[in-house]
Design an enzyme around this catalytic site. Structure first.
Site, PDB file in Angstrom:
ATOM      1  N   CYS A   1       0.846  -1.214   0.000  1.00 33.46           N
ATOM      2  CA  CYS A   1       0.000   0.000   0.000  1.00 33.46           C
ATOM      3  C   CYS A   1       0.870   1.249   0.000  1.00 33.46           C
ATOM      4  O   CYS A   1       0.935   1.981  -0.975  1.00 33.46           O
ATOM      5  CB  CYS A   1      -0.897   0.020   1.235  1.00 33.46           C
ATOM      6  SG  CYS A   1      -2.021  -1.340   1.340  1.00 33.46           S
TER       7      CYS A   1
HETATM    8  N1  SAJ Z   1       6.074   2.392   9.100  1.00 28.13           N
HETATM    9  C1  SAJ Z   1       7.091   3.181   9.642  1.00 28.13           C
HETATM   10  N2  SAJ Z   1       6.756   4.130  10.562  1.00 28.13           N
HETATM   11  C2  SAJ Z   1       5.454   4.354  10.943  1.00 28.13           C
HETATM   12  C3  SAJ Z   1       4.438   3.547  10.362  1.00 28.13           C
HETATM   13  C4  SAJ Z   1       4.768   2.576   9.446  1.00 28.13           C
HETATM   14  O1  SAJ Z   1       8.264   3.010   9.318  1.00 28.13           O
HETATM   15  O2  SAJ Z   1       5.220   5.218  11.785  1.00 28.13           O
HETATM   16  C5  SAJ Z   1       6.420   1.391   8.086  1.00 28.13           C
HETATM   17  C6  SAJ Z   1       5.950  -0.001   8.437  1.00 28.13           C
HETATM   18  O3  SAJ Z   1       6.957  -0.700   9.140  1.00 28.13           O
HETATM   19  C7  SAJ Z   1       5.710  -0.616   7.057  1.00 28.13           C
HETATM   20  C8  SAJ Z   1       5.265   0.563   6.208  1.00 28.13           C
HETATM   21  O4  SAJ Z   1       5.716   1.734   6.892  1.00 28.13           O
HETATM   22  O5  SAJ Z   1       6.901  -1.162   6.527  1.00 28.13           O
HETATM   23  C9  SAJ Z   1       3.749   0.643   6.015  1.00 28.13           C
HETATM   24  O6  SAJ Z   1       3.199   0.538   7.272  1.00 28.13           O
HETATM   25  P1  SAJ Z   1       1.603   0.863   7.555  1.00 28.13           P
HETATM   26  O7  SAJ Z   1       1.423   0.863   9.029  1.00 28.13           O
HETATM   27  O8  SAJ Z   1       1.180   2.051   6.812  1.00 28.13           O
HETATM   28  O9  SAJ Z   1       0.898  -0.458   7.100  1.00 28.13           O
HETATM   29  P2  SAJ Z   1       0.286  -0.975   5.753  1.00 28.13           P
HETATM   30  O10 SAJ Z   1       1.174  -0.915   4.588  1.00 28.13           O
HETATM   31  O11 SAJ Z   1      -0.261  -2.304   6.113  1.00 28.13           O
HETATM   32  O12 SAJ Z   1      -0.884   0.068   5.469  1.00 28.13           O
HETATM   33  C10 SAJ Z   1      -2.179  -0.330   5.681  1.00 28.13           C
HETATM   34  C11 SAJ Z   1      -3.023   0.641   4.874  1.00 28.13           C
HETATM   35  N3  SAJ Z   1      -4.354   0.109   4.785  1.00 28.13           N
HETATM   36  C12 SAJ Z   1      -4.999   0.236   3.605  1.00 28.13           C
HETATM   37  O13 SAJ Z   1      -4.500   0.737   2.609  1.00 28.13           O
HETATM   38  C13 SAJ Z   1      -6.379  -0.283   3.585  1.00 28.13           C
HETATM   39  C14 SAJ Z   1      -3.077   2.003   5.558  1.00 28.13           C
HETATM   40  O14 SAJ Z   1      -4.072   2.820   4.919  1.00 28.13           O
HETATM   41  C15 SAJ Z   1      -3.425   1.837   7.012  1.00 28.13           C
HETATM   42  O15 SAJ Z   1      -3.516   3.120   7.619  1.00 28.13           O
HETATM   43  C16 SAJ Z   1      -2.317   1.019   7.654  1.00 28.13           C
HETATM   44  O16 SAJ Z   1      -2.431  -0.300   7.083  1.00 28.13           O
HETATM   45  C17 SAJ Z   1      -2.479   0.931   9.151  1.00 28.13           C
HETATM   46  O17 SAJ Z   1      -2.842   1.968   9.751  1.00 28.13           O
HETATM   47  O18 SAJ Z   1      -2.163  -0.149   9.694  1.00 28.13           O
END
Ligand code: SAJ
Length: 434
Positions: free
Chosen positions: A274
Site C-alpha cells: 500500500c
Molecule cells: N512504518 C514506519 N513508521 C510508521 C508507520 C509505518 O516506518 O510510523 C512502516 C511499516 O513498518 C511498514 C510501512 O511503513 O513497513 C507501512 O506501514 P503501515 O502501518 O502504513 O501499514 P500498511 O502498509 O499495512 O498500510 C495499511 C493501509 N491500509 C490500507 O490501505 C487499507 C493504511 O491505509 C493503514 O492506515 C495502515 O495499514 C495501518 O494503519 O495499519
C-alpha cells in the site's frame, strides 16, 4: 419498475446476487460479510488452488475466520469459483483485484482491465459494477467505463458503475471492515445511491461523494499522508543522528502536544503493497499531466534511503567492536514488512540484506513467520534464536519488531544489537538504536 428501482428492491430484500472478483485480503472479508448478512455471494478468483483452499478451510489470509467461510459454503450462501459465467448471474459485481507496481515504478492495472473485460462479456441490464482496487484518479471513468460500454449498454440507463476504495486492515481486530467508513463515488447519482444502499447493509457509515475521481483520490490521500509523515520522521532520524540527539525521545516529547500533532516513527524503510505503491499511482498520473509531485517523490526517496542508512550505522558499530579482518557476521531479526504480518512485499529487510552482502558481510536471518527466504538465489533457513546461535554474530539487527521475539533473551545473549524500531526504549552497553 425501472432497473434502478428493481435493483434497489433486490438489495433491500437481500435478494441481490453479489459477485466479488478477487478473493484476497480485500475481497474475501467483503464476500464473507455480505454472505453472513443473508446475500448469496459468488467468489470469483483466477486461482483454482485458492478455491480449493477455501473449500478446505485452509487459512491464507489473516483476520478471516476460515471456519466461518466453510460454513457459508456449506449453507450455499458463498460459492467460490473460477467460472466467469457467474458474472452473468450476478446483480452486483465488486472488483477487488491487485493493482501492483511494475518494476519501473509505473502502475500495473492489467488485473483491473482483465476483470473488466470479463465483466463486459456477461454485462446485462440492471447490474451494479463497483471497482475497489486502488488506482490513479480517472481509472473508473477512463479505463473501466469504455470497456463496459463496448457491450452496447449505457451507464445509468442500463448498468451502474461506481468506485469505492478498500480500507481493509488485515488482522486489525479494532477495525473490522464493518466498522470502517466506506466512501462511494458513482459515475451517476443513481450509481452512488445504489452502492450506498448496498454497503449500508454491512457497514455502519457509508459516505457518497460526487464522482469516482474524488473517491479514487481520497484513497491515495490516505496512504500518501502516511508515506510523507513516515518520511518526515525518517528525515528527523537522519538529522538527529548527526546532531547526536535521540529521535525517539524527541517524538515522545512532541507527542505531549495535545493537538495538531500525530506521531509516526522512523524505521528501516517502508514496505507493504500500500504505502510504497499507492502514492506512485498519483505521481505517475500527475506526471502524465505535466505536474511533478515533489513531496511524494522526495518522501519515497527518503524512505527508500533508510535501508542504506541502517547498513551504514551497522558498519559503524561493527568497526567499534571488531578488530579482526575476518568477515563480519550479522543476523537480521524479522524480515516481513511490518510487525506480526506475514508479508514480504517491498520489505526493507530485503534491501538491508542485499546491501550488507554487497559490502561483503555474511548475513543470516531469523523470522518465525518466514521459515525460508531466498537470499542470492539460495533458499536460506530462518536461524533459531538459541544462545549459541546468537553468540555467533557480531551484530543482531532488529528490523521487524514481531511481538513474539524474547527481546531480553536476545539482548543478554548478543554481542551487539542494532535496534531500528526502538523496542529497547533505551541504550544498553550492547544495544544501539536508530
Ligand atoms: N512504518 C514506519 N513508521 C510508521 C508507520 C509505518 O516506518 O510510523 C512502516 C511499516 O513498518 C511498514 C510501512 O511503513 O513497513 C507501512 O506501514 P503501515 O502501518 O502504513 O501499514 P500498511 O502498509 O499495512 O498500510 C495499511 C493501509 N491500509 C490500507 O490501505 C487499507 C493504511 O491505509 C493503514 O492506515 C495502515 O495499514 C495501518 O494503519 O495499519
Amino acid at each position: 419498475m425501472s432497473i434502478e428501482r428493481l435493483l434497489k428492491k433486490k438489495i433491500e430484500e437481500r435478494k441481490a446476487k453479489i459477485c466479488v472478483v478477487g478473493l484476497g485480503y480485500v475481497g474475501l472479508p467483503l464476500a464473507v460479510e455480505f454472505a453472513s448478512k443473508g446475500y448469496f455471494v459468488y467468489g470469483l478468483d483466477t486461482s483454482p488452488s485458492r478455491i480449493k483452499r477455501l473449500e478446505r478451510a485452509e487459512q491464507y489470509i489473516v483476520g478471516v475466520d476460515f471456519k466461518r467461510v466453510l460454513s457459508l459454503i456449506k449453507k450455499k450462501k458463498f460459492l467460490p469459483t473460477t467460472g466467469q459465467n457467474v458474472l452473468g448471474n450476478s446483480d452486483v459485481i465488486i472488483v477487488c483485484v491487485p493493482t501492483p507496481l511494475r518494476k519501473v515504478k509505473i502502475p500495473n492495472i492489467s488485473y483491473v482491465s482483465k476483470a473488466t473485460q470479463a465483466i463486459k462479456k456477461y454485462l446485462k441490464k440492471g447490474q451494479l459494477i463497483i471497482l475497489e482496487s486502488t488506482s490513479y484518479p480517472t481509472t473508473t471513468r477512463e479505463i473501466v467505463l469504455p470497456i463496459l460500454k463496448k457491450s452496447g449498454l449505457v451507464e445509468e440507463k442500463d448498468f451502474f458503475l461506481c468506485f469505492s476504495p478498500e480500507r481493509v486492515n488485515p488482522g486489525d481486530k479494532k477495525f473490522p471492515i464493518t466498522k470502517i467508513s466506506k466512501v462511494v463515488g458513482g459515475l451517476s447519482f443513481k450509481s452512488s445511491e445504489l452502492a450506498k444502499d448496498l454497503y449500508s447493509k454491512i457497514i455502519k457509515n457509508v459516505v457518497s461523494v460526487s464522482n469516482p475521481e474524488v473517491a479514487e483520490t481520497a484513497k491515495l490521500l490516505e496512504n500518501t499522508f502516511r508515506l510523507v509523515n513516515i518520511a518526515l520522521e525518517n528525515e528527523f532520524a537522519l538529522v538527529c543522528d548527526r546532531l547526536g540527539i535521540n529521535v525517539w525521545e524527541v517524538i515522545e516529547a512532541a507527542k505531549t502536544k495535545p493537538f495538531g500533532f500525530m506521531p509516526f516513527y522512523p524505521g528501516p524503510g517502508i514496505g507493504g503493497h500500500c504505502i510504497p505503491c499507492d502514492p506512485v499511482y498519483l505521481s505517475w498520473k500527475a506526471k502524465k499531466l505535466g505536474f511533478k509531485t515533489k513531496m511524494i517523490d522526495l518522501a519515497s526517496y527518503i524512505n527508500h534511503f533508510m535501508p542504506k542508512f541502517v547498513v551504514a550505522k551497522v558498519e559503524e558499530q561493527l568497526k567499534s567492536v571488531r578488530s579482526s579482518e575476518k568477515k563480519a557476521k550479522v543476523l537480521i531479526l524479522g524480515v516481513t514488512y511490518k510487525k506480526d504480518v506475514k508479508d514480504l512485499r517491498e520489505s526493507p529487510a530485503l534491501d538491508i540484506i542485499e546491501e550488507l552482502k554487497r559490502k561483503g558481510i555474511k548475513v543470516d536471518y531469523s523470522d518465525p513467520l518466514i521459515p525460508y527466504l531466498k537470499i542470492d538465489q539460495i533458499d536460506q533457513k530462518s536461524t533459531s534464536l538459541t544462545r549459541s546461535n546468537l553468540r555467533k554474530y557480531d551484530c543482531v539487527v532488529l528490523v521487524t519488531d514481531h511481538s513474539y521475539f524474547d527481546y531480553e533473551f536476545i539482548r543478554k545473549n548478543s554481542k551487539l544489537v542494532f535496534d531500528t524500531r526502538n523496542v529497547y526504549k533505551k541504550d544498553f552497553d550492547n544495544v544501539r538504536r536508530l
